[in-house]
Design a protein around this motif. Structure first.
Motif, mmCIF file in Angstrom:
data_model
loop_
_atom_site.group_PDB
_atom_site.id
_atom_site.type_symbol
_atom_site.label_atom_id
_atom_site.label_comp_id
_atom_site.label_asym_id
_atom_site.label_seq_id
_atom_site.Cartn_x
_atom_site.Cartn_y
_atom_site.Cartn_z
ATOM 1 N N GLU A 41 36.108 36.407 45.084
ATOM 2 C CA GLU A 41 36.412 37.064 46.349
ATOM 3 C C GLU A 41 36.835 38.512 46.112
ATOM 4 O OE1 GLU A 41 36.012 35.743 49.319
ATOM 5 O OE2 GLU A 41 35.395 33.776 48.532
ATOM 6 N N ALA A 42 36.374 39.406 47.003
ATOM 7 C CA ALA A 42 36.760 40.816 46.910
ATOM 8 C C ALA A 42 38.241 40.981 47.258
ATOM 9 C CB ALA A 42 35.904 41.659 47.850
ATOM 10 N N ALA A 43 38.846 42.026 46.709
ATOM 11 C CA ALA A 43 40.266 42.278 46.948
ATOM 12 C C ALA A 43 40.495 43.773 47.113
ATOM 13 C CB ALA A 43 41.109 41.749 45.785
ATOM 14 N N ILE A 44 41.558 44.121 47.858
ATOM 15 C CA ILE A 44 41.979 45.513 48.002
ATOM 16 C C ILE A 44 43.280 45.689 47.217
ATOM 17 C CG2 ILE A 44 42.837 47.279 49.583
ATOM 18 C CD1 ILE A 44 40.915 46.348 51.651
ATOM 19 N N ILE A 45 43.292 46.660 46.320
ATOM 20 C CA ILE A 45 44.475 46.976 45.513
ATOM 21 C C ILE A 45 45.183 48.164 46.155
ATOM 22 C CG2 ILE A 45 45.318 47.572 43.230
ATOM 23 C CD1 ILE A 45 43.935 44.851 43.418
ATOM 24 N N THR A 46 46.479 48.011 46.431
ATOM 25 C CA THR A 46 47.218 49.074 47.119
ATOM 26 C C THR A 46 47.293 50.336 46.281
ATOM 27 O OG1 THR A 46 48.546 47.388 48.228
ATOM 28 C CG2 THR A 46 49.390 49.654 48.241
ATOM 29 N N SER A 47 47.601 50.214 44.987
ATOM 30 C CA SER A 47 47.723 51.389 44.125
ATOM 31 C C SER A 47 47.139 51.075 42.755
ATOM 32 C CB SER A 47 49.191 51.826 43.986
ATOM 33 O OG SER A 47 49.305 52.923 43.102
ATOM 34 N N LEU A 48 45.976 51.643 42.485
ATOM 35 C CA LEU A 48 45.332 51.414 41.193
ATOM 36 C C LEU A 48 46.102 52.095 40.074
ATOM 37 C CD1 LEU A 48 42.785 49.873 40.339
ATOM 38 C CD2 LEU A 48 41.558 52.045 40.347
ATOM 39 N N ALA A 49 46.855 53.141 40.417
ATOM 40 C CA ALA A 49 47.639 53.855 39.410
ATOM 41 C C ALA A 49 48.670 52.944 38.742
ATOM 42 C CB ALA A 49 48.343 55.052 40.047
ATOM 43 N N ASP A 50 49.143 51.929 39.457
ATOM 44 C CA ASP A 50 50.130 51.013 38.885
ATOM 45 C C ASP A 50 49.555 50.213 37.726
ATOM 46 O OD1 ASP A 50 51.833 51.937 40.827
ATOM 47 O OD2 ASP A 50 51.576 50.208 42.150
ATOM 48 N N HIS A 51 48.218 50.154 37.648
ATOM 49 C CA HIS A 51 47.567 49.360 36.608
ATOM 50 C C HIS A 51 46.912 50.233 35.540
ATOM 51 C CE1 HIS A 51 47.997 45.762 39.181
ATOM 52 N NE2 HIS A 51 47.740 46.607 40.164
ATOM 53 N N GLY A 60 44.766 55.707 44.050
ATOM 54 C CA GLY A 60 45.582 54.868 44.918
ATOM 55 C C GLY A 60 44.836 53.613 45.339
ATOM 56 N N ASN A 61 44.470 53.550 46.614
ATOM 57 C CA ASN A 61 43.821 52.368 47.170
ATOM 58 C C ASN A 61 42.452 52.129 46.534
ATOM 59 O OD1 ASN A 61 42.338 50.988 49.839
ATOM 60 N ND2 ASN A 61 44.474 50.467 49.547
ATOM 61 N N ALA A 62 42.121 50.846 46.290
ATOM 62 C CA ALA A 62 40.848 50.526 45.634
ATOM 63 C C ALA A 62 40.324 49.181 46.104
ATOM 64 C CB ALA A 62 41.009 50.518 44.115
ATOM 65 N N MET A 63 38.993 49.070 46.143
ATOM 66 C CA MET A 63 38.317 47.796 46.405
ATOM 67 C C MET A 63 37.788 47.249 45.081
ATOM 68 S SD MET A 63 36.102 48.518 49.874
ATOM 69 C CE MET A 63 35.070 49.798 49.152
ATOM 70 N N ILE A 64 38.084 45.987 44.797
ATOM 71 C CA ILE A 64 37.573 45.309 43.603
ATOM 72 C C ILE A 64 36.635 44.209 44.089
ATOM 73 C CG2 ILE A 64 38.153 44.110 41.479
ATOM 74 C CD1 ILE A 64 39.294 46.920 41.627
ATOM 75 N N ILE A 65 35.332 44.363 43.821
ATOM 76 C CA ILE A 65 34.320 43.475 44.397
ATOM 77 C C ILE A 65 33.510 42.828 43.272
ATOM 78 C CG2 ILE A 65 32.353 43.337 45.963
ATOM 79 C CD1 ILE A 65 33.391 45.993 47.192
ATOM 80 N N PRO A 66 33.602 41.508 43.112
ATOM 81 C CA PRO A 66 32.801 40.835 42.073
ATOM 82 C C PRO A 66 31.343 40.679 42.518
ATOM 83 C CG PRO A 66 34.077 39.226 43.297
ATOM 84 C CD PRO A 66 34.467 40.576 43.848
ATOM 85 N N PHE A 67 30.428 40.609 41.549
ATOM 86 C CA PHE A 67 29.028 40.344 41.882
ATOM 87 C C PHE A 67 28.464 39.352 40.867
ATOM 88 C CE2 PHE A 67 29.260 44.330 39.516
ATOM 89 C CZ PHE A 67 28.409 44.097 38.448
ATOM 90 N N THR A 68 27.421 38.672 41.268
ATOM 91 C CA THR A 68 26.918 37.543 40.484
ATOM 92 C C THR A 68 25.433 37.694 40.184
ATOM 93 O OG1 THR A 68 26.373 36.277 42.484
ATOM 94 C CG2 THR A 68 28.577 35.988 41.559
ATOM 95 N N THR A 69 24.995 36.937 39.190
ATOM 96 C CA THR A 69 23.575 36.709 38.921
ATOM 97 C C THR A 69 23.410 35.207 38.775
ATOM 98 O OG1 THR A 69 23.196 38.828 37.849
ATOM 99 C CG2 THR A 69 21.688 37.065 37.317
#
Length: 562
Positions: free
Chosen positions: A284-294, A306-315
């Protein structure tokens, strides 16, 4: 004063008072009628404009005009019930620049957010909820605040301060609420229009990318796709990271464009230490509030994200990577609709990777077909002609004198050796250069290739019997290690100019024989490499010999049962 005059005084005064009352009512009605006309004009003005930033500012400007206020503002409420935007009108740029910060939704403004009901005050300072003004802020006295609702949700609040009439009236409050109602409709219309425009842009881009992916036979479309996504999402960094099939605990950044992209490409990280872990596991896709924290040490550019979308994809059924779309800390955050569009693009990333793999496979097959054709021509034409030449020479040698016959037979031997070498070359060019073969024959040739440059001449290799059929993976490893050790000893100690290698699979035995023309065997016990060969053969119930060769030099034989 006469009696008649005193009797007329009372009615005259009452009439004048009544007349003044009617005049005031008429003025009030005319004023209300004028305000109603203004409100109707405002309705047309607001509902005809579909650009959301323009609509928000225009609402504040109209509020100042209708309700006769010096200052006005609109606070847009974010997800955490705090002001996400603050649009203000009335203060000049110099005053704004001197104020430390604009309101953040505390004090009186925060109270209106928490309890969205109209507030009208004669004096802001006298209200217990007021938290005062920052330095350099202009003084403000009277106040009206009304919520702006879009459907069932409070979008924000309209604030008006410092009435030009001294204080705001009940009519002003009612008019502000009417304006807020119109503003809600205008904002909803602008939002719907902006959303349709937004989705149209993404849909057009997706169609164009799909067409390009389907029609392009050459070139890497993934770079184009990632750059297009960065432009559409108004992102500062877009990256594609893949999970290798042979190491699912690691993630490798394959592509990146934008802020700090160069430092990311080809970097690998443990999956469990990254923000990609949960999206990869859940799909499932997720929104990260602050990518700088990681962002870890050494990634200073990423620390500005800051804000980021993390979206998995498949084959197929396997999740093979993630798409990361990020904005800088001072940029607006991503919304759920951004995630929806990002998921669509992630599907195209999978398609681009699949097509790239197909192109690589197609090129590899074309190369192998060319190599097979060359090998077939060598076998069917060159080897057959050499073999025929050898037979003719052999027939000629029968009628020749002994000295001539010996010379002819020597040349026939050279032709036979050339045929053997060509056969080895045929096998080599039939191998796939982009894959590592696990066959024994291929491993032997790879070891010989590595010895080039360490001996005056390349070793000559001969295969006898079905060596690939009899050797499993374990035996292949042992045979390869034994040959490597034997060749290493030859290179280090023999001072040989010629080395012949024979690998045979005969009568249930796999045997390696290495014969050189060097200085001889020397002290066998001093050669630790030969001890390793003996131990390796004994572990498989085989034999090992290192003896002087009949023609000088050394003959090493390593043999194990299959």
């Amino acid at each position: 004063m006469s009696h008649d005059q005193s009797e007329m005084g009372g009615p005259t005064l009452e009439f004048e008072a009544l007349l003044r009352h009617f005049v005031e009512r008429a003025e009030t009605l005319m004023g209300s009628q004028a305000r109603m006309r203004d409100l109707i004009r405002v309705n047309n003005d607001l509902t005809s404009n579909l650009d959301l930033p323009t609509v928000l500012r225009r609402i504040v400007e109209i509020g100042l005009e209708l309700i006769q206020a010096r200052y006005g503002a609109m606070g847009v409420i974010g997800d955490e019930r705090r002001l996400e935007q603050f649009i203000h009108v009335g203060m000049d740029d110099e005053t704004v620049s001197q104020i430390a910060h604009l309101p953040e939704g505390r004090g009186l403004l925060g109270a209106l957010i928490d309890d969205p009901r109209p507030v009208r005050l004669a004096s802001i300072a006298a209200d217990d909820r007021s938290s005062g003004f920052p330095a350099h802020h202009p003084p403000m006295e009277s106040f009206i605040g009304v919520p702006i609702r879009v459907r069932d949700r409070v979008f924000g609040n309209l604030y008006l301060t410092d009435s030009r009439n001294g204080r705001f009236s009940a009519d002003d409050e009612e008019l502000a609420q009417a304006l807020a109602g119109t503003a809600g409709i205008a904002i909803e219309n602008a939002r719907l229009f902006e959303d349709s425009e937004y989705r149209a842009r993404w849909s057009t881009a997706l169609v164009e990318v799909s067409r390009r992916l389907m029609s392009a036979d050459e070139g890497d479309e993934l770079d184009v796709l990632v750059e297009r996504l960065r432009h559409l999402a108004q992102a500062d960094l877009v990256s594609v990271a893949l999970v290798p099939a042979d190491d699912e605990g690691t993630i490798v950044v394959d592509r990146a464009v934008g802020l700090g992209a160069d430092s990311l490409v080809k970097m690998s990280f443990p999956v469990g230490d990254t923000v990609a872990a949960e999206p990869l596991w859940t799909g499932e896709a997720a929104i990260i509030t602050s990518l700088a924290d990681h962002a870890s040490h050494g990634f200073e550019e990423q620390s500005m994200l800051g804000n980021a979308m993390i979206i998995p994809f498949t084959t197929g059924a396997r999740t093979i990577g993630i798409l990361c779309v990020a904005r800088a800390q001072d940029r607006p955050p991503f919304a759920p609709r951004d995630v929806d569009m990002g998921v669509s693009f992630a599907g195209h990333v999978s398609l681009a990777l699949d097509r790239t793999e197909v192109r690589v496979t197609r090129r590899r097959m074309a190369l192998l077909e060319d190599r097979s054709r060359i090998a077939r021509d060598l076998h069917d034409h060159v080897i057959q002609r050499l073999f025929a030449t050898g037979l003719n020479l052999q027939a000629t040698a029968v009628g020749a004198d002994p000295e001539t016959a010996a010379k002819i037979m020597a040349q026939i031997g050279e032709i036979d050796a050339a045929i053997t070498q060509i056969r080895q070359s045929i096998f080599a060019i039939r191998r796939d250069p982009d894959t590592t073969s696990s066959s024994l024959r291929a491993r032997i040739l790879e070891i010989v290739d590595r010895s080039d440059g360490q001996l005056p001449h390349r070793p000559r290799v001969t295969f006898l019997g079905p060596v690939d059929l009899l050797a499993d993976a374990g035996l292949t490893d042992d045979v390869s290690a034994a040959l490597t050790e034997a060749l290493a000893n030859t290179v280090r100690h023999a001072r040989a100019t010629r080395v012949d290698i024979t690998v045979s699979a005969v009568a249930g035995q796999v045997t390696i024989e290495v014969v050189d023309d060097g200085i001889g065997i020397g002290d066998v016990d001093a050669l630790s490499g030969l001890a390793n060969l003996r131990d390796r053969a004994a572990a498989r119930g085989g034999t090992f010999e290192a003896l002087p060769a009949a023609s000088g030099g050394t003959r090493v034989s390593w043999s194990v049962p299959v």
